[in-house]
Design a protein around this motif. Structure first.
Motif, short mmCIF file in Angstrom:
data_model
loop_
_atom_site.label_atom_id
_atom_site.label_comp_id
_atom_site.label_asym_id
_atom_site.label_seq_id
_atom_site.Cartn_x
_atom_site.Cartn_y
_atom_site.Cartn_z
N ALA A 101 0.85 -1.20 0.00
CA ALA A 101 0.00 0.00 0.00
C ALA A 101 0.88 1.25 0.00
CB ALA A 101 -0.91 0.00 1.22
N THR A 102 0.32 2.35 -0.47
CA THR A 102 1.07 3.60 -0.50
C THR A 102 0.78 4.48 0.71
OG1 THR A 102 -0.67 4.60 -1.84
CG2 THR A 102 1.20 3.61 -3.02
N GLN A 103 -0.30 4.16 1.45
CA GLN A 103 -0.63 4.94 2.64
C GLN A 103 -1.32 4.06 3.67
OE1 GLN A 103 -3.33 8.05 1.43
NE2 GLN A 103 -4.78 6.64 0.46
N LEU A 104 -1.18 4.43 4.93
CA LEU A 104 -1.74 3.64 6.03
C LEU A 104 -3.26 3.54 5.95
CD1 LEU A 104 0.45 5.04 8.95
CD2 LEU A 104 0.46 2.70 8.09
N ALA A 105 -3.91 4.54 5.41
CA ALA A 105 -5.37 4.55 5.34
C ALA A 105 -5.93 3.40 4.49
CB ALA A 105 -5.85 5.89 4.78
N GLN A 126 -4.15 2.85 17.71
CA GLN A 126 -4.19 4.28 17.43
C GLN A 126 -4.09 4.59 15.94
OE1 GLN A 126 -1.04 5.98 19.76
NE2 GLN A 126 -2.08 5.64 21.73
N THR A 127 -3.29 3.80 15.22
CA THR A 127 -3.00 4.12 13.81
C THR A 127 -3.92 3.40 12.85
OG1 THR A 127 -0.68 4.29 14.50
CG2 THR A 127 -1.13 4.32 12.13
N LEU A 128 -4.24 2.14 13.16
CA LEU A 128 -5.11 1.34 12.27
C LEU A 128 -6.26 0.75 13.08
CD1 LEU A 128 -2.27 -0.56 10.35
CD2 LEU A 128 -3.55 1.42 9.53
N PRO A 129 -7.11 1.59 13.66
CA PRO A 129 -8.15 1.09 14.57
C PRO A 129 -9.17 0.17 13.91
CG PRO A 129 -8.53 3.39 14.01
CD PRO A 129 -7.17 3.06 13.49
N ALA A 130 -9.36 0.28 12.61
CA ALA A 130 -10.37 -0.54 11.93
C ALA A 130 -9.77 -1.80 11.30
CB ALA A 130 -11.06 0.29 10.84
N ALA A 131 -8.46 -1.95 11.36
CA ALA A 131 -7.82 -3.09 10.70
C ALA A 131 -8.06 -4.38 11.47
CB ALA A 131 -6.32 -2.84 10.56
N GLN A 132 -8.27 -5.45 10.72
CA GLN A 132 -8.41 -6.78 11.32
C GLN A 132 -7.02 -7.34 11.59
OE1 GLN A 132 -10.25 -9.66 8.75
NE2 GLN A 132 -10.20 -11.30 10.28
N ILE A 168 8.61 -1.04 3.19
CA ILE A 168 8.30 -0.71 4.58
C ILE A 168 7.39 0.50 4.59
CG2 ILE A 168 9.26 0.08 6.78
CD1 ILE A 168 11.81 -1.46 6.13
N LEU A 169 6.21 0.33 5.21
CA LEU A 169 5.24 1.43 5.26
C LEU A 169 5.40 2.25 6.54
CD1 LEU A 169 2.93 2.65 3.61
CD2 LEU A 169 1.35 1.13 4.82
N ALA A 170 5.84 1.61 7.61
CA ALA A 170 6.06 2.32 8.88
C ALA A 170 7.15 1.60 9.66
CB ALA A 170 4.78 2.39 9.70
N GLN A 171 8.04 2.36 10.28
CA GLN A 171 9.16 1.79 11.04
C GLN A 171 8.98 2.01 12.53
OE1 GLN A 171 12.36 3.87 8.86
NE2 GLN A 171 13.15 1.85 8.33
N ALA A 172 9.68 1.19 13.32
CA ALA A 172 9.71 1.34 14.78
C ALA A 172 8.31 1.48 15.36
CB ALA A 172 10.58 2.54 15.16
N ILE A 173 7.48 0.46 15.15
CA ILE A 173 6.09 0.54 15.59
C ILE A 173 5.83 -0.20 16.90
CG2 ILE A 173 5.29 0.81 13.21
CD1 ILE A 173 4.31 -2.10 13.33
N SER A 174 6.86 -0.72 17.55
CA SER A 174 6.66 -1.35 18.86
C SER A 174 6.14 -0.30 19.85
CB SER A 174 7.96 -1.94 19.39
OG SER A 174 8.44 -2.95 18.53
N ASP A 175 5.34 -0.75 20.81
CA ASP A 175 4.73 0.17 21.76
C ASP A 175 5.75 0.83 22.68
OD1 ASP A 175 2.20 -0.31 20.74
OD2 ASP A 175 1.84 -1.98 22.09
#
Length: 279
Positions: A101-105, A126-132, A168-175
């Motif tokens: 994908a080109t964007q998180l949305a 927080q970032t992908l609240p609707a994602a399964q 890679i769409l997003a880096q360092a996503i650990s809480d």
């Protein structure tokens, strides 16, 4: 000199493979032996491989700094009690979101190993609240779901992104930034000794049954770095306890403690004394 075989959770690109590669380097420096890595589909299969003699060693995750213990490792080790810990290794974990994908949305589904999903649960909420969120056997196996679908993402390592050529769409996503996992290197051989010891036991069903085993170590100034309960799977409310000591079973105080511990436990299993491999 013949190569040594090491089982790990696969396929290539998992954090377990990275841990196995580090163990292979350590073994070569220590013994001069090279290593052949053998990926397996699950952690349980990885441990069974060395228990059944398919490989000489196995590398498995045992504890994560964010999500806690890897329960399948503990449960399987209790069942395969002939395995002994040869060394431990602590690996820094960097979770990244991979997708075409080109964007998180655009993301509708996120695949990964349950541990990785849990390590990133706040970021995902927080970032992908609707994602399964869909669990996979490993972080790398999750990449097989991407194909050309731009609504799907997977949480895996940067190394996996390079190996499988996935953006890679997003880096360092650990809480939490200090995300690390402890791995064990196991075999059928006796443990070499070291400043850490791991064991597990079931106590007799009586009042204060757990207090007495813990007092045995406290009275001898033996520090416990971890204690965790797991269901014994025999009946509801029946537990076994995994304990890590900062001591060596070759020390007289530890030998004395373990001998006394036998009187207060129904079953006692000692998985060995070992050291932590420096990276």
């Amino acid at each position: 000199m013949a190569s040594v075989s090491i089982a790990h959770l696969g396929p290539s690109g998992t954090n377990a493979e990275t841990a196995a590669l580090n163990c292979a380097t350590w073994l070569q420096q220590k013994t001069g032996q090279s290593a052949l890595l053998h990926p397996y589909a699950t952690i349980a299969q990885t441990l069974q491989a060395v228990a059944q003699g398919e490989t000489q060693l196995a590398v498995v995750p045992v504890e994560n700094s964010i999500e806690g213990s890897v329960t399948v490792t503990l449960d399987t080790l209790w069942q395969l009690d002939q395995l002994r810990i040869q060394a431990a290794l602590v690996l820094t974990i960097s979770n990244t979101l991979l997708s075409r994908a080109t964007q998180l949305a655009d993301i509708r589904v996120v695949y990964s190993h349950p541990q990785a999903l849990a390590q990133c649960q706040h970021w995902l909420r927080q970032t992908l609240p609707a994602a399964q969120l869909v669990p996979a056997n490993s972080t790398t196996e999750a990449l097989t779901h991407l194909v050309e679908d731009t609504t799907i993402a997977a949480i895996a390592s940067e190394r996996a992104a390079q190996l499988y050529q996935v953006p890679i769409l997003a880096q360092a996503i650990s809480d939490y930034p200090d995300n690390c996992t402890r791995f064990w290197l196991l075999s059928l051989e006796p443990s070499p000794g070291g400043d850490h010891t791991s064991l597990a036991f079931i106590v007799h069903d009586s009042p204060g049954a757990l207090v007495k085993p813990l007092q045995i170590f406290a009275q001898r100034d033996i520090n416990l770095s971890r204690i965790e309960s797991r269901p014994s799977k025999r009946s509801l409310g029946d537990y076994l306890f995994f304990v890590d000591l900062e001591a060596d079973t070759r020390q007289p105080a530890v030998q004395s403690a373990l001998k006394e511990l036998e009187a207060y436990t129904e079953t006692l299993k000692i998985f060995g004394s070992y050291s932590v491999i420096p990276i």
